[in-house]
Design a protein around this motif. Structure first.
Motif, PDB file in Angstrom:
ATOM      1  N   ALA A 150       0.836  -1.192   0.000  1.00  0.00           N
ATOM      2  CA  ALA A 150       0.000   0.000   0.000  1.00  0.00           C
ATOM      3  C   ALA A 150       0.875   1.248   0.000  1.00  0.00           C
ATOM      4  O   ALA A 150       1.949   1.261   0.612  1.00  0.00           O
ATOM      5  N   PRO A 151       0.451   2.320  -0.657  1.00  0.00           N
ATOM      6  CA  PRO A 151       1.286   3.517  -0.724  1.00  0.00           C
ATOM      7  C   PRO A 151       1.568   4.160   0.627  1.00  0.00           C
ATOM      8  O   PRO A 151       2.627   4.758   0.817  1.00  0.00           O
ATOM      9  N   ALA A 152       0.653   4.046   1.569  1.00  0.00           N
ATOM     10  CA  ALA A 152       0.905   4.623   2.891  1.00  0.00           C
ATOM     11  C   ALA A 152       2.059   3.909   3.587  1.00  0.00           C
ATOM     12  O   ALA A 152       2.909   4.545   4.232  1.00  0.00           O
ATOM     13  N   LEU A 153       2.096   2.577   3.470  1.00  0.00           N
ATOM     14  CA  LEU A 153       3.207   1.826   4.042  1.00  0.00           C
ATOM     15  C   LEU A 153       4.504   2.126   3.299  1.00  0.00           C
ATOM     16  O   LEU A 153       5.558   2.318   3.909  1.00  0.00           O
ATOM     17  N   ALA A 154       4.436   2.166   1.974  1.00  0.00           N
ATOM     18  CA  ALA A 154       5.633   2.447   1.185  1.00  0.00           C
ATOM     19  C   ALA A 154       6.198   3.826   1.514  1.00  0.00           C
ATOM     20  O   ALA A 154       7.425   4.011   1.571  1.00  0.00           O
ATOM     21  N   ALA A 155       5.333   4.798   1.733  1.00  0.00           N
ATOM     22  CA  ALA A 155       5.797   6.148   2.066  1.00  0.00           C
ATOM     23  C   ALA A 155       6.608   6.147   3.355  1.00  0.00           C
ATOM     24  O   ALA A 155       7.658   6.798   3.458  1.00  0.00           O
ATOM     25  N   ARG A 156       6.140   5.403   4.358  1.00  0.00           N
ATOM     26  CA  ARG A 156       6.881   5.323   5.627  1.00  0.00           C
ATOM     27  C   ARG A 156       8.169   4.524   5.459  1.00  0.00           C
ATOM     28  O   ARG A 156       9.211   4.860   6.039  1.00  0.00           O
ATOM     29  N   GLN A 157       8.105   3.448   4.676  1.00  0.00           N
ATOM     30  CA  GLN A 157       9.289   2.623   4.440  1.00  0.00           C
ATOM     31  C   GLN A 157      10.392   3.439   3.769  1.00  0.00           C
ATOM     32  O   GLN A 157      11.555   3.391   4.185  1.00  0.00           O
ATOM     33  N   ILE A 158      10.030   4.189   2.743  1.00  0.00           N
ATOM     34  CA  ILE A 158      11.016   4.984   2.011  1.00  0.00           C
ATOM     35  C   ILE A 158      11.551   6.114   2.876  1.00  0.00           C
ATOM     36  O   ILE A 158      12.761   6.373   2.899  1.00  0.00           O
ATOM     37  N   ALA A 159      10.664   6.793   3.606  1.00  0.00           N
ATOM     38  CA  ALA A 159      11.111   7.871   4.481  1.00  0.00           C
ATOM     39  C   ALA A 159      12.032   7.351   5.573  1.00  0.00           C
ATOM     40  O   ALA A 159      13.020   8.001   5.934  1.00  0.00           O
ATOM     41  N   THR A 160      11.726   6.185   6.104  1.00  0.00           N
ATOM     42  CA  THR A 160      12.568   5.586   7.145  1.00  0.00           C
ATOM     43  C   THR A 160      13.956   5.269   6.601  1.00  0.00           C
ATOM     44  O   THR A 160      14.980   5.578   7.233  1.00  0.00           O
ATOM     45  N   PHE A 161      14.009   4.641   5.437  1.00  0.00           N
ATOM     46  CA  PHE A 161      15.297   4.337   4.807  1.00  0.00           C
ATOM     47  C   PHE A 161      16.084   5.624   4.564  1.00  0.00           C
ATOM     48  O   PHE A 161      17.292   5.704   4.835  1.00  0.00           O
ATOM     49  N   ASP A 162      15.410   6.632   4.054  1.00  0.00           N
ATOM     50  CA  ASP A 162      16.078   7.896   3.736  1.00  0.00           C
ATOM     51  C   ASP A 162      16.632   8.558   4.991  1.00  0.00           C
ATOM     52  O   ASP A 162      17.727   9.137   4.982  1.00  0.00           O
ATOM     53  N   GLN A 163      15.894   8.472   6.091  1.00  0.00           N
ATOM     54  CA  GLN A 163      16.374   9.045   7.354  1.00  0.00           C
ATOM     55  C   GLN A 163      17.555   8.250   7.915  1.00  0.00           C
ATOM     56  O   GLN A 163      18.556   8.830   8.345  1.00  0.00           O
ATOM     57  N   LEU A 164      17.446   6.931   7.913  1.00  0.00           N
ATOM     58  CA  LEU A 164      18.519   6.108   8.479  1.00  0.00           C
ATOM     59  C   LEU A 164      19.829   6.270   7.714  1.00  0.00           C
ATOM     60  O   LEU A 164      20.912   6.167   8.296  1.00  0.00           O
TER      61      LEU A 164
END
Length: 324
Positions: free
Chosen positions: A163-177
């Motif tokens: 789902a795009p909502a999950l993907a948005a958090r996944q990508i943002a998390t990777f980008d932050q880490l």
């Protein structure tokens, strides 16, 4: 001789004036790297080999179905070219002379060593591919990022797999880490059969429409200060929100590839970089100009990514034998 296949992806901002390169695909038409060679070769040992700057054998490097290059030095530039970013690729293991882009089993040491080699050779980033039956790309990229210092990751991702909502958090998390060490390559699907193996039965044109809506939802979640509602053709959200925002603002660069009208419309609306293959100069210029017009209709400016796969050997014939 370099005996294994390497993918080189050159993200470029200007295709019109490049360093002189000869293309043999269409019996002598000039290739689209006409003014790029010195700038690549000046900062990358592999590019130096490909372009004949270090080894004469590389003058006959073959790009199967794409380009044969020969470098002619000391040509004055008519324009100052825009900077080029050099993108390689990492796999999960090596078998013989082949590097699996993502398929096969995982060798942790190979992932680390191959990524570090790209970093040592001053690549800007590496592609992490996607197959329905393969290792999960975000996990591979995060593992590689944890064992390197600066190289970035272009992660292939299929809209619709989550789902795009999950993907948005996944990508943002990777980008932050990773403190901004990523970009996303949006892939609507390689084939209906491969999509079906993941439970996705939408036809190709519908997948591009879904991908556009998917990106629209993610972009809104990344840039919104509060909850959003979305009621579209493929997705619905009520009070959707992500508290984790990307490190890169407003969000990581979005790449895409494709030649159908559906793909080009999706990319023109939502993506930042159009990924194309190496073609003769005229065809490349036409594609670039066409896509710039499409993007400008939405008030957007875009970049371009060019993919080449050099195969090098002692002679041109030997290189073609490898290619075939």
């Amino acid at each position: 001789t370099i005996s294994w296949l390497i993918g080189l992806f050159f993200r470029i901002g200007l295709l019109k004036w490049f360093c002189p390169i000869h293309c043999s695909r269409d019996k002598g038409k000039q290739g689209p790297f006409q003014r790029l060679a010195p700038h690549l070769a000046s900062r990358n040992p592999l590019a130096q080999r490909v372009l004949g700057m270090q080894r004469r054998q590389a003058l006959n490097a073959c790009f199967p179905g794409m380009l044969r290059v020969s470098f002619k030095p000391n040509i004055k530039l008519r324009e100052t070219p825009m900077p080029a970013r050099i993108i390689g690729m990492i796999g999960t293991q090596q078998e013989g002379v082949a590097v699996h882009l993502i398929k096969g089993q995982i060798s942790r040491q190979w992932v680390v060593d191959f990524t570090r080699l790209h970093e040592q050779w001053n690549y800007d980033s590496v592609l992490v591919g996607y197959y329905a039956s393969a290792a999960e790309g975000f996990a591979i990229a995060l593992y590689a990022a944890d064992h390197t210092e600066r190289i970035k990751f272009l992660i292939a991702h299929r809209p619709g797999s989550v789902a795009p909502a999950l993907a948005a958090r996944q990508i943002a998390t990777f980008d932050q880490l990773t403190q901004g060490r990523m970009s996303l390559h949006v892939i609507a699907g390689t084939s209906d059969r491969d999509q079906a193996s993941e439970g996705d039965f939408l036809p190709k044109n519908d997948r591009y429409r879904r991908a556009g809506e998917y990106l629209d939802v993610m972009r809104k979640l990344w840039t919104s200060d509060g909850p959003i509602d979305h009621h579209g053709e493929f997705y619905g959200l009520e009070a959707g929100y992500t508290g984790i925002k990307p490190f890169q603002q407003p969000f990581p660069p979005l790449f895409f590839g494709g030649s159908s009208d559906g793909a080009l419309e999706m990319g023109a609306r939502y993506c930042d970089v159009f990924a194309i293959f190496g073609e003769p100069l005229k065809e490349t210029r036409d594609r670039v100009q066409d896509f710039r017009k499409r993007a400008s209709a939405f008030g957007r400016r875009v970049g371009f990514n060019m993919s080449l796969r050099p195969i090098m050997a002692e002679t041109e014939g030997a290189a073609w034998d490898k290619a075939n």
